[in-house]
Design an enzyme around this catalytic site. Structure first.
Site, PDB file in Angstrom:
ATOM      1  N   GLU A  89      31.815 -31.898 100.911  1.00  0.00           N
ATOM      2  CA  GLU A  89      30.404 -32.088 101.249  1.00  0.00           C
ATOM      3  C   GLU A  89      29.704 -33.008 100.260  1.00  0.00           C
ATOM      4  O   GLU A  89      30.080 -33.072  99.090  1.00  0.00           O
ATOM      5  CB  GLU A  89      29.676 -30.739 101.218  1.00  0.00           C
ATOM      6  CG  GLU A  89      30.184 -29.775 102.241  1.00  0.00           C
ATOM      7  CD  GLU A  89      29.480 -28.431 102.154  1.00  0.00           C
ATOM      8  OE1 GLU A  89      28.450 -28.330 101.458  1.00  0.00           O
ATOM      9  OE2 GLU A  89      29.966 -27.495 102.797  1.00  0.00           O
ATOM     10  N   CYS A 102      24.177 -35.810  95.754  1.00  0.00           N
ATOM     11  CA  CYS A 102      25.002 -34.829  95.049  1.00  0.00           C
ATOM     12  C   CYS A 102      26.382 -34.846  95.699  1.00  0.00           C
ATOM     13  O   CYS A 102      26.493 -34.633  96.914  1.00  0.00           O
ATOM     14  CB  CYS A 102      24.334 -33.452  95.196  1.00  0.00           C
ATOM     15  SG  CYS A 102      25.305 -32.122  94.510  1.00  0.00           S
ATOM     16  N   CYS A 109      37.115 -24.716  94.384  1.00  0.00           N
ATOM     17  CA  CYS A 109      36.816 -24.645  92.949  1.00  0.00           C
ATOM     18  C   CYS A 109      37.382 -23.350  92.378  1.00  0.00           C
ATOM     19  O   CYS A 109      37.273 -22.297  93.004  1.00  0.00           O
ATOM     20  CB  CYS A 109      35.304 -24.682  92.725  1.00  0.00           C
ATOM     21  SG  CYS A 109      34.863 -24.652  90.977  1.00  0.00           S
ATOM     22  N   CYS A 113      32.258 -18.793  90.207  1.00  0.00           N
ATOM     23  CA  CYS A 113      30.884 -18.318  89.999  1.00  0.00           C
ATOM     24  C   CYS A 113      30.531 -17.443  91.211  1.00  0.00           C
ATOM     25  O   CYS A 113      30.721 -17.857  92.354  1.00  0.00           O
ATOM     26  CB  CYS A 113      29.926 -19.495  89.884  1.00  0.00           C
ATOM     27  SG  CYS A 113      30.415 -20.640  88.586  1.00  0.00           S
ATOM     28  N   CYS A 116      28.305 -18.523  94.263  1.00  0.00           N
ATOM     29  CA  CYS A 116      28.562 -19.860  94.802  1.00  0.00           C
ATOM     30  C   CYS A 116      29.429 -19.816  96.054  1.00  0.00           C
ATOM     31  O   CYS A 116      30.528 -19.274  96.036  1.00  0.00           O
ATOM     32  CB  CYS A 116      29.226 -20.713  93.730  1.00  0.00           C
ATOM     33  SG  CYS A 116      29.782 -22.296  94.346  1.00  0.00           S
ATOM     34  N   GLY A 156      33.185 -28.099  93.340  1.00  0.00           N
ATOM     35  CA  GLY A 156      34.128 -28.415  92.273  1.00  0.00           C
ATOM     36  C   GLY A 156      33.486 -28.464  90.906  1.00  0.00           C
ATOM     37  O   GLY A 156      32.264 -28.538  90.767  1.00  0.00           O
ATOM     38  N   SER A 211      25.480 -25.586  83.554  1.00  0.00           N
ATOM     39  CA  SER A 211      25.078 -24.461  84.417  1.00  0.00           C
ATOM     40  C   SER A 211      25.107 -23.204  83.563  1.00  0.00           C
ATOM     41  O   SER A 211      26.166 -22.622  83.333  1.00  0.00           O
ATOM     42  CB  SER A 211      26.063 -24.312  85.580  1.00  0.00           C
ATOM     43  OG  SER A 211      26.022 -25.455  86.368  1.00  0.00           O
ATOM     44  N   HIS A 213      22.544 -20.313  83.663  1.00  0.00           N
ATOM     45  CA  HIS A 213      22.240 -19.232  84.620  1.00  0.00           C
ATOM     46  C   HIS A 213      22.056 -17.840  84.025  1.00  0.00           C
ATOM     47  O   HIS A 213      21.922 -16.866  84.774  1.00  0.00           O
ATOM     48  CB  HIS A 213      23.288 -19.144  85.730  1.00  0.00           C
ATOM     49  CG  HIS A 213      23.554 -20.443  86.426  1.00  0.00           C
ATOM     50  ND1 HIS A 213      22.552 -21.334  86.751  1.00  0.00           N
ATOM     51  CD2 HIS A 213      24.711 -21.012  86.866  1.00  0.00           C
ATOM     52  CE1 HIS A 213      23.087 -22.390  87.355  1.00  0.00           C
ATOM     53  NE2 HIS A 213      24.378 -22.220  87.438  1.00  0.00           N
ATOM     54  N   ASN A 287      19.719 -20.591  96.963  1.00  0.00           N
ATOM     55  CA  ASN A 287      19.894 -20.734  98.406  1.00  0.00           C
ATOM     56  C   ASN A 287      20.732 -19.567  98.903  1.00  0.00           C
ATOM     57  O   ASN A 287      21.933 -19.515  98.642  1.00  0.00           O
ATOM     58  CB  ASN A 287      20.682 -22.026  98.684  1.00  0.00           C
ATOM     59  CG  ASN A 287      19.785 -23.137  99.166  1.00  0.00           C
ATOM     60  OD1 ASN A 287      18.927 -22.937 100.007  1.00  0.00           O
ATOM     61  ND2 ASN A 287      20.006 -24.315  98.617  1.00  0.00           N
ATOM     62  N   CYS A 330      25.619 -25.304  98.361  1.00  0.00           N
ATOM     63  CA  CYS A 330      26.859 -26.043  98.232  1.00  0.00           C
ATOM     64  C   CYS A 330      28.017 -25.234  98.828  1.00  0.00           C
ATOM     65  O   CYS A 330      28.200 -24.081  98.515  1.00  0.00           O
ATOM     66  CB  CYS A 330      27.016 -26.264  96.743  1.00  0.00           C
ATOM     67  SG  CYS A 330      28.530 -26.815  96.194  1.00  0.00           S
TER      68      CYS A 330
HETATM   69  S1  SF4 Z   1      28.972 -23.188  90.915  1.00  0.00           S
HETATM   70 FE1  SF4 Z   1      30.188 -25.052  90.603  1.00  0.00          FE
HETATM   71  S2  SF4 Z   1      31.690 -24.425  89.032  1.00  0.00           S
HETATM   72 FE2  SF4 Z   1      30.850 -22.531  89.875  1.00  0.00          FE
HETATM   73  S3  SF4 Z   1      32.283 -21.945  91.536  1.00  0.00           S
HETATM   74 FE3  SF4 Z   1      30.625 -23.175  92.437  1.00  0.00          FE
HETATM   75  S4  SF4 Z   1      31.401 -25.274  92.490  1.00  0.00           S
HETATM   76 FE4  SF4 Z   1      32.654 -24.108  91.034  1.00  0.00          FE
END
Ligand code: SF4
Length: 341
Positions: A89, A102, A109, A113, A116, A156, A211, A213, A287, A330
């Site tokens: 994407e 982006c 990945c 996280c 995600c 990723g 990142s 968080h 999101n 994402c």
């Molecule tokens: S936030 Fe980024 S590093 Fe973390 S799992 Fe998602 S794509 Fe991977």
């Protein structure tokens, strides 16, 4: 066969030297690819037929397939099919300062996280340099625009694909390439400390975003697996080293998760953690996706968090919300596509 869109100017110069041709042909090829945007070698009219035949023997020249596109008010989200049928994407966001794209750097990945959507698919492979360059070219061509800002924050972990990402920057930053200024490129990492250390020796002024968080290890361990390998104190130390070495400001990304990391106490703790560091914090409204249990913080909590950081002299912004209507989290477009939503 190597796709020509993944070859740096330097490598092309070496290639031409090795076949006893003048190095400047690399510049001519770059101009055809990135300025005149031709689609096949035969259109390179200032290059001899003999050299074109040699290029055809050694390189392919082909683009990505746009599999799906969702268009919102200020956002366009793309799903691309790669040659091996994997899907990635990219998201175009229109700001008042320009068009920001982006892009993805891997298929899936491994960083895990918990909030995600992309991380639900384990890493299948790194993206080739050409597959990252082509995300930019395809969007520019499809919308007939120029990308002014590039963010490596899609699917990723960019530093888990370090060499290809550096080659990407070399190509797009080259004056005869896409000529995107290095200060307009941002790499976002979940905190691979050794790679941040390596990156501080890279000579281009590319922006670094971390990142983060969470303000402490207890929370970060619960939402980001990588924290068990590189805990917060290691990240803060390497960021300080990075700033000392490069004199560049670092961004900390902070996704606002309801009841997880969004209290005033969390904001106070974050202020203490970042005190005196040349940085700014980007608060990101989450999101929500149907597959993951986290919920977005209320506007009130985001505002209180913002005010607390401000009062404690931390530079802070709240990221504008883009595209909740267009599967903008994402990884969402790919999952929805595969599940037939
Ligand atoms: S936030 Fe980024 S590093 Fe973390 S799992 Fe998602 S794509 Fe991977």
């Amino acid at each position: 066969m190597t796709n020509i869109y993944g070859v740096t100017h330097k490598c092309l110069e070496n290639y031409f030297e090795n076949i006893n041709e003048k190095k400047f042909k690399a510049t001519q090829v770059f101009e055809w690819l990135y300025q005149k945007r031709i689609n096949n070698f035969d259109d390179m009219s200032n290059i001899s037929k003999r050299v074109i035949e040699k290029l055809k023997e050694d390189y392919s020249i082909h683009k990505l397939e746009i599999l799906n596109k969702q268009v919102g008010e200020d956002v366009v989200k793309y799903l691309f099919r790669l040659d091996d049928n994997n899907k990635i994407e990219a998201v175009l966001m229109r700001h008042d300062y320009g068009n920001s794209l982006c892009i993805s750097t891997q298929v899936g990945c491994n960083m895990g996280c918990h909030f995600c959507e992309s991380g639900r698919l384990k890493k299948v492979r790194n993206l080739e340099t050409c597959e990252m360059v082509l995300q930019i070219l395809m969007v520019e061509e499809d919308l007939n625009i120029r990308i002014s800002h590039l963010v490596l924050m899609g699917i990723g972990e960019p530093f888990d694909n370090y060499d290809n990402v550096i080659n990407l920057i070399e190509i797009i930053n080259h004056p005869k390439g896409i000529a995107l200024g290095s200060r307009h490129i941002t790499i976002s990492t979940c905190g691979l400390v050794p790679k941040i250390r390596e990156f501080m020796n890279y000579d281009k002024q590319v922006n670094l975003a971390i990142s983060l968080h969470a303000p402490n290890n207890e929370i970060r361990n619960k939402i980001m697996n990588i924290n068990k390998v590189y805990p917060i104190e290691e990240i803060i130390n390497v960021v300080k080293e990075y700033i000392n070495k490069t004199n560049r400001r670092v961004t900390f990304e902070y996704i606002m998760l309801k009841g997880v990391n969004d209290s005033i106490d969390n904001a106070l703790e974050l202020s203490r953690l970042l005190k005196g560091i040349n940085c700014y914090v980007n608060l990101i409204p989450y999101n929500e996706t149907s597959h993951i249990e986290f919920r977005k913080s209320s506007k009130e909590n985001i505002n209180n968090f913002y005010d607390t950081l401000k009062k404690n002299n931390i530079n802070v912004t709240v990221r504008r919300e883009f595209g909740s209507k267009v599967s903008a989290a994402c990884g969402q477009l790919r999952s929805n596509y595969e599940e037939g939503i």
